[in-house]
Design a protein around this motif. Structure first.
Motif, PDB file in Angstrom:
ATOM      1  N   PHE A  10      37.620  41.648  49.157  1.00  0.00           N
ATOM      2  CA  PHE A  10      38.980  41.253  48.806  1.00  0.00           C
ATOM      3  C   PHE A  10      39.784  41.092  50.094  1.00  0.00           C
ATOM      4  O   PHE A  10      39.444  41.650  51.129  1.00  0.00           O
ATOM      5  N   LYS A  14      46.399  40.386  50.570  1.00  0.00           N
ATOM      6  CA  LYS A  14      46.816  39.941  49.238  1.00  0.00           C
ATOM      7  C   LYS A  14      46.659  41.020  48.172  1.00  0.00           C
ATOM      8  O   LYS A  14      47.379  41.020  47.176  1.00  0.00           O
ATOM      9  N   TRP A  15      45.688  41.931  48.345  1.00  0.00           N
ATOM     10  CA  TRP A  15      45.311  42.858  47.280  1.00  0.00           C
ATOM     11  C   TRP A  15      45.285  44.303  47.756  1.00  0.00           C
ATOM     12  O   TRP A  15      44.871  44.588  48.876  1.00  0.00           O
ATOM     13  N   PHE A  74      42.583  45.481  41.009  1.00  0.00           N
ATOM     14  CA  PHE A  74      43.313  45.114  42.219  1.00  0.00           C
ATOM     15  C   PHE A  74      44.756  44.783  41.882  1.00  0.00           C
ATOM     16  O   PHE A  74      45.030  44.041  40.934  1.00  0.00           O
ATOM     17  N   TRP A  75      45.665  45.314  42.697  1.00  0.00           N
ATOM     18  CA  TRP A  75      47.093  45.037  42.575  1.00  0.00           C
ATOM     19  C   TRP A  75      47.439  43.920  43.531  1.00  0.00           C
ATOM     20  O   TRP A  75      47.169  44.019  44.728  1.00  0.00           O
ATOM     21  N   HIS A  76      48.024  42.861  43.012  1.00  0.00           N
ATOM     22  CA  HIS A  76      48.422  41.730  43.854  1.00  0.00           C
ATOM     23  C   HIS A  76      49.721  42.090  44.560  1.00  0.00           C
ATOM     24  O   HIS A  76      50.783  42.114  43.947  1.00  0.00           O
ATOM     25  N   PHE A  86      48.422  42.937  38.301  1.00  0.00           N
ATOM     26  CA  PHE A  86      47.067  43.312  38.685  1.00  0.00           C
ATOM     27  C   PHE A  86      46.032  42.494  37.930  1.00  0.00           C
ATOM     28  O   PHE A  86      46.340  41.787  36.974  1.00  0.00           O
ATOM     29  N   SER A 166      43.768  38.884  33.873  1.00  0.00           N
ATOM     30  CA  SER A 166      45.095  39.272  34.340  1.00  0.00           C
ATOM     31  C   SER A 166      46.120  38.778  33.331  1.00  0.00           C
ATOM     32  O   SER A 166      46.071  37.628  32.892  1.00  0.00           O
ATOM     33  N   ARG A 177      49.704  34.441  41.257  1.00  0.00           N
ATOM     34  CA  ARG A 177      48.489  35.101  41.733  1.00  0.00           C
ATOM     35  C   ARG A 177      47.198  34.404  41.306  1.00  0.00           C
ATOM     36  O   ARG A 177      46.115  34.828  41.692  1.00  0.00           O
ATOM     37  N   ASP A 180      44.945  33.330  44.204  1.00  0.00           N
ATOM     38  CA  ASP A 180      44.310  34.466  44.875  1.00  0.00           C
ATOM     39  C   ASP A 180      43.220  35.085  43.991  1.00  0.00           C
ATOM     40  O   ASP A 180      42.216  35.592  44.499  1.00  0.00           O
ATOM     41  N   ILE A 181      43.398  35.046  42.665  1.00  0.00           N
ATOM     42  CA  ILE A 181      42.336  35.546  41.781  1.00  0.00           C
ATOM     43  C   ILE A 181      41.155  34.581  41.796  1.00  0.00           C
ATOM     44  O   ILE A 181      39.995  35.005  41.732  1.00  0.00           O
ATOM     45  N   LEU A 184      39.217  35.747  44.630  1.00  0.00           N
ATOM     46  CA  LEU A 184      38.567  37.013  44.307  1.00  0.00           C
ATOM     47  C   LEU A 184      37.334  36.755  43.426  1.00  0.00           C
ATOM     48  O   LEU A 184      36.260  37.335  43.653  1.00  0.00           O
TER      49      LEU A 184
END
Length: 194
Positions: A10, A14-15, A74-76, A86, A166, A177, A180-181, A184
């Motif tokens: 990750f 970002k996370w 994971f928390w964004h 998250f 999410s 997000r 970004d996911i 991931l």
């Protein structure tokens, strides 16, 4: 069924990884973890004490969110932005029987718009989809339905299925997000078990 814990790459810009338990960590419980994250994230910023309290409350609520069968959470929280929510990561052993990944997605429930399903690419999942939905959720029998946008990723490879999900009451927060996911999910390696 027990959760399959996974260590996946990750971007720390970002996370923030959220412990799913506190064995072999420096924190005794979710409260200690949330306080530690809040102190680190607010240090030296304007309104440090108030900011730390708000971050700690948000972090604790995510850490205490049910995590049955979750492999990683994971928390964004981008370093150049604000926290948005998250994502939960699940992996499970499964034979690749040629099924379409979209057919393995959970039942969609009541949606207010037609779900959008797109093919995506993962480094470790040659067949994968992303589904975006806006569900209507009843919080109680006499309440008006609440809109709940949801994004899901599901990939299949020989021996494994990977699933990321999410949700957010705030469509803009979820939208911010998704990219970004996507990343991931792209780097999710189901064989990096802890």
């Amino acid at each position: 069924m027990t959760a399959t814990r996974i260590r996946t790459p990750f971007d720390p810009e970002k996370w923030i990884p959220i412990p799913l338990d506190y064995l072999d960590t420096e924190w005794a419980n979710a409260g200690e973890w949330a306080a530690s994250i809040a102190e680190e994230a607010s240090r030296g910023r304007p309104g440090e004490r108030e900011l730390a309290a708000a971050i700690e409350e948000h972090a604790l609520s995510i850490a205490l969110h049910p995590a049955e069968h979750v492999g990683a959470r994971f928390w964004h929280f981008p370093t150049e932005g604000v926290p948005t929510g998250f994502v939960d990561v699940y992996v499970e052993a499964r034979a690749d029987d040629g099924i379409d990944p979209a057919d393995l997605l959970p039942e969609v429930g009541f949606t207010v718009l037609e779900p959008v399903v797109e093919q995506v690419v993962g480094d470790f999942f040659p067949r994968a989809v992303r589904r975006l939905t806006v569900n209507a959720v009843l919080t109680s029998d006499d309440a008006e339905p609440t809109l709940m946008p949801k994004a899901e990723w599901l990939g299949i490879r020989e021996g494994w299925v990977g699933y990321l999900v999410s949700l957010d009451h705030d469509t803009n927060a979820l939208s911010s997000r998704i990219e970004d996911i996507d990343e991931l999910f792209r780097t999710l390696d189901p064989e990096r078990l802890s």
